[in-house]
Motif scaffolding. Structure first.
Motif, PDB file in Angstrom:
ATOM      1  N   LEU A 196       0.791  -1.200   0.134  1.00 44.96           N
ATOM      2  CA  LEU A 196       0.005   0.095   0.111  1.00 44.96           C
ATOM      3  C   LEU A 196       0.785   1.208   0.047  1.00 44.96           C
ATOM      4  O   LEU A 196       0.509   2.238  -0.763  1.00 44.96           O
ATOM      5  CB  LEU A 196      -0.862  -0.112   1.237  1.00 44.96           C
ATOM      6  CG  LEU A 196      -2.230  -0.896   1.139  1.00 44.96           C
ATOM      7  CD1 LEU A 196      -2.898  -1.112   2.450  1.00 44.96           C
ATOM      8  CD2 LEU A 196      -3.149  -0.725   0.182  1.00 44.96           C
ATOM      9  N   PHE A 199       1.732   2.099  -3.316  1.00 45.84           N
ATOM     10  CA  PHE A 199       0.518   2.615  -4.173  1.00 45.84           C
ATOM     11  C   PHE A 199       0.470   4.089  -3.916  1.00 45.84           C
ATOM     12  O   PHE A 199       0.088   4.858  -4.951  1.00 45.84           O
ATOM     13  CB  PHE A 199      -0.933   2.041  -3.585  1.00 45.84           C
ATOM     14  CG  PHE A 199      -0.828   0.755  -4.125  1.00 45.84           C
ATOM     15  CD1 PHE A 199      -0.017   0.159  -4.721  1.00 45.84           C
ATOM     16  CD2 PHE A 199      -2.033  -0.053  -3.848  1.00 45.84           C
ATOM     17  CE1 PHE A 199      -0.277  -1.205  -5.464  1.00 45.84           C
ATOM     18  CE2 PHE A 199      -2.168  -1.310  -4.308  1.00 45.84           C
ATOM     19  CZ  PHE A 199      -1.342  -1.964  -5.277  1.00 45.84           C
ATOM     20  N   VAL A 200       0.742   4.778  -2.891  1.00 46.95           N
ATOM     21  CA  VAL A 200       0.888   6.139  -2.518  1.00 46.95           C
ATOM     22  C   VAL A 200       1.968   6.852  -3.445  1.00 46.95           C
ATOM     23  O   VAL A 200       1.827   7.885  -4.196  1.00 46.95           O
ATOM     24  CB  VAL A 200       1.328   6.520  -0.977  1.00 46.95           C
ATOM     25  CG1 VAL A 200       1.472   8.025  -0.719  1.00 46.95           C
ATOM     26  CG2 VAL A 200       0.059   5.991  -0.196  1.00 46.95           C
ATOM     27  N   ASP A 203       0.848   7.234  -6.640  1.00 48.04           N
ATOM     28  CA  ASP A 203      -0.322   8.085  -6.798  1.00 48.04           C
ATOM     29  C   ASP A 203      -1.570   7.314  -7.003  1.00 48.04           C
ATOM     30  O   ASP A 203      -2.530   8.046  -7.747  1.00 48.04           O
ATOM     31  CB  ASP A 203      -0.148   9.299  -7.696  1.00 48.04           C
ATOM     32  CG  ASP A 203       0.831  10.175  -7.342  1.00 48.04           C
ATOM     33  OD1 ASP A 203       1.112  10.656  -6.015  1.00 48.04           O
ATOM     34  OD2 ASP A 203       1.236  10.954  -8.049  1.00 48.04           O
ATOM     35  N   ILE A 205      -3.350   5.499  -4.567  1.00 52.27           N
ATOM     36  CA  ILE A 205      -4.093   5.997  -3.395  1.00 52.27           C
ATOM     37  C   ILE A 205      -3.578   7.412  -2.729  1.00 52.27           C
ATOM     38  O   ILE A 205      -2.395   7.803  -2.719  1.00 52.27           O
ATOM     39  CB  ILE A 205      -4.383   4.745  -2.445  1.00 52.27           C
ATOM     40  CG1 ILE A 205      -3.046   4.318  -2.004  1.00 52.27           C
ATOM     41  CG2 ILE A 205      -4.959   3.667  -2.968  1.00 52.27           C
ATOM     42  CD1 ILE A 205      -3.343   3.272  -0.816  1.00 52.27           C
ATOM     43  N   SER A 206      -4.372   7.938  -1.807  1.00 56.42           N
ATOM     44  CA  SER A 206      -4.057   9.205  -1.344  1.00 56.42           C
ATOM     45  C   SER A 206      -3.534   8.738   0.108  1.00 56.42           C
ATOM     46  O   SER A 206      -3.614   7.761   0.430  1.00 56.42           O
ATOM     47  CB  SER A 206      -5.331  10.042  -1.051  1.00 56.42           C
ATOM     48  OG  SER A 206      -6.297   9.431  -0.072  1.00 56.42           O
ATOM     49  N   THR A 209      -6.115   7.777   2.458  1.00 58.80           N
ATOM     50  CA  THR A 209      -6.740   6.598   2.310  1.00 58.80           C
ATOM     51  C   THR A 209      -5.658   5.645   2.914  1.00 58.80           C
ATOM     52  O   THR A 209      -6.287   4.601   3.664  1.00 58.80           O
ATOM     53  CB  THR A 209      -6.859   6.259   0.841  1.00 58.80           C
ATOM     54  OG1 THR A 209      -7.934   7.321   0.432  1.00 58.80           O
ATOM     55  CG2 THR A 209      -7.411   4.869   0.730  1.00 58.80           C
ATOM     56  N   LEU A 210      -4.400   5.699   2.740  1.00 56.07           N
ATOM     57  CA  LEU A 210      -3.453   4.859   3.369  1.00 56.07           C
ATOM     58  C   LEU A 210      -3.349   4.892   4.843  1.00 56.07           C
ATOM     59  O   LEU A 210      -3.655   3.741   5.494  1.00 56.07           O
ATOM     60  CB  LEU A 210      -2.041   5.162   3.074  1.00 56.07           C
ATOM     61  CG  LEU A 210      -0.553   4.537   3.406  1.00 56.07           C
ATOM     62  CD1 LEU A 210      -1.190   2.929   2.978  1.00 56.07           C
ATOM     63  CD2 LEU A 210       0.364   4.990   3.054  1.00 56.07           C
TER      64      LEU A 210
END
Length: 268
Positions: A196, A199-200, A203, A205-206, A209-210
């Motif tokens: 995860l 993923f940040v 970009d 997920i924000s 959200t993380l």
């Protein structure tokens, strides 16, 4: 075989032992990658569905007369890891067949009949047979022949599994421990946290959200960690009961053993 040997030595099992020769292992669903063990699947789901919820262990043989390396392994479901490690610590293994001894490996795999038993809820184990060059060059081919038969390995597996049957037969309560399942799930959550974060960086997920997901994962990890602690504590209680029960049997104190067995039903 094992059944004949137990009979010849006059062994009287306390639990019901079923010796089953499975068929149709390589015959399954056309067009599917999972086209093996159809016979075992039908055995436990169609022919004998009553085994589900009743059988405490399935012991399977796969290529028991061939050594795939210097170290042997008993491959099992997560729930039998602790029991098997304790069992193997009390067993002398023929060093000529396997110079590096025997270890417990897990979890089970889809290549053999024990997988069908396991997905039916029956904790299963099998002599590990997936390693070595034989599986890549000779297994299920015209190159397989009698030259790969090893008498010492054949005898070791039969003797080892006969002792394992008797060890399971001399348990007061089913020696299952679910802690390894919880620990495996924890490993998965730890890995997902790292994924995860990447993923940040991409970009996808924000950060907000993380943070939310990380909090939920943390809560789940706490639950799993607590569950693993409870499972280990319960297994230690079961191990103590089984050790006492086994000692009573060894000393010929049958009535006391029977009383302990009856008193321990709630532990299952």
């Amino acid at each position: 075989g094992i059944a004949r040997s137990l009979k010849q030595i006059g062994y009287k099992p306390r639990k019901t032992l079923v010796f089953c020769a499975m068929a149709a292992e390589e015959w399954g669903v056309a067009g599917s990658k999972y086209d093996w063990s159809a016979g075992a699947y039908e055995q436990v789901f169609s022919a004998c569905p009553g085994w589900q919820g009743q059988v405490i262990a399935d012991l399977n043989f796969e290529l028991p007369a061939h050594a795939h390396g210097r170290k042997d392994g008993v491959r099992c479901t997560y729930e039998y890891v602790d029991f098997l490690e304790d069992f193997l610590s009390r067993v002398q293994v023929d060093g000529q067949a396997y110079p590096d001894g025997v270890e417990v490996v897990y979890p089970i795999q889809t290549w053999s009949d024990d997988f069908s038993m396991a997905i039916a809820g029956i904790p299963s184990m099998v002599n590990d047979f997936t390693g070595g060059s034989f599986m890549e060059t000779h297994y299920h081919s015209q190159f397989d022949n009698d030259a790969f038969y090893d008498e010492q390995v054949y005898r070791l597996h039969h003797e080892l599994f006969a002792l394992l049957i008797m060890a399971l037969d001399e348990t007061c309560v089913i020696p299952l421990c679910s802690a390894p399942v919880m620990k495996r799930a924890l490993d998965g959550y730890n890995a997902s946290s790292e994924i995860l974060r990447s993923f940040v960086a991409m970009d996808l997920i924000s950060p907000m959200t993380l943070a939310s997901l990380a909090e939920k994962i943390s809560d789940l990890e706490k639950m799993l960690s607590d569950a693993a602690d409870v499972a280990e504590s319960r297994y230690e209680s079961r191990r103590s009961l089984n050790s006492h029960y086994r000692a009573l049997l060894a000393e010929g104190r049958q009535k006391e053993a029977e009383c302990l067995y009856l008193e321990s039903r709630e532990a299952e």
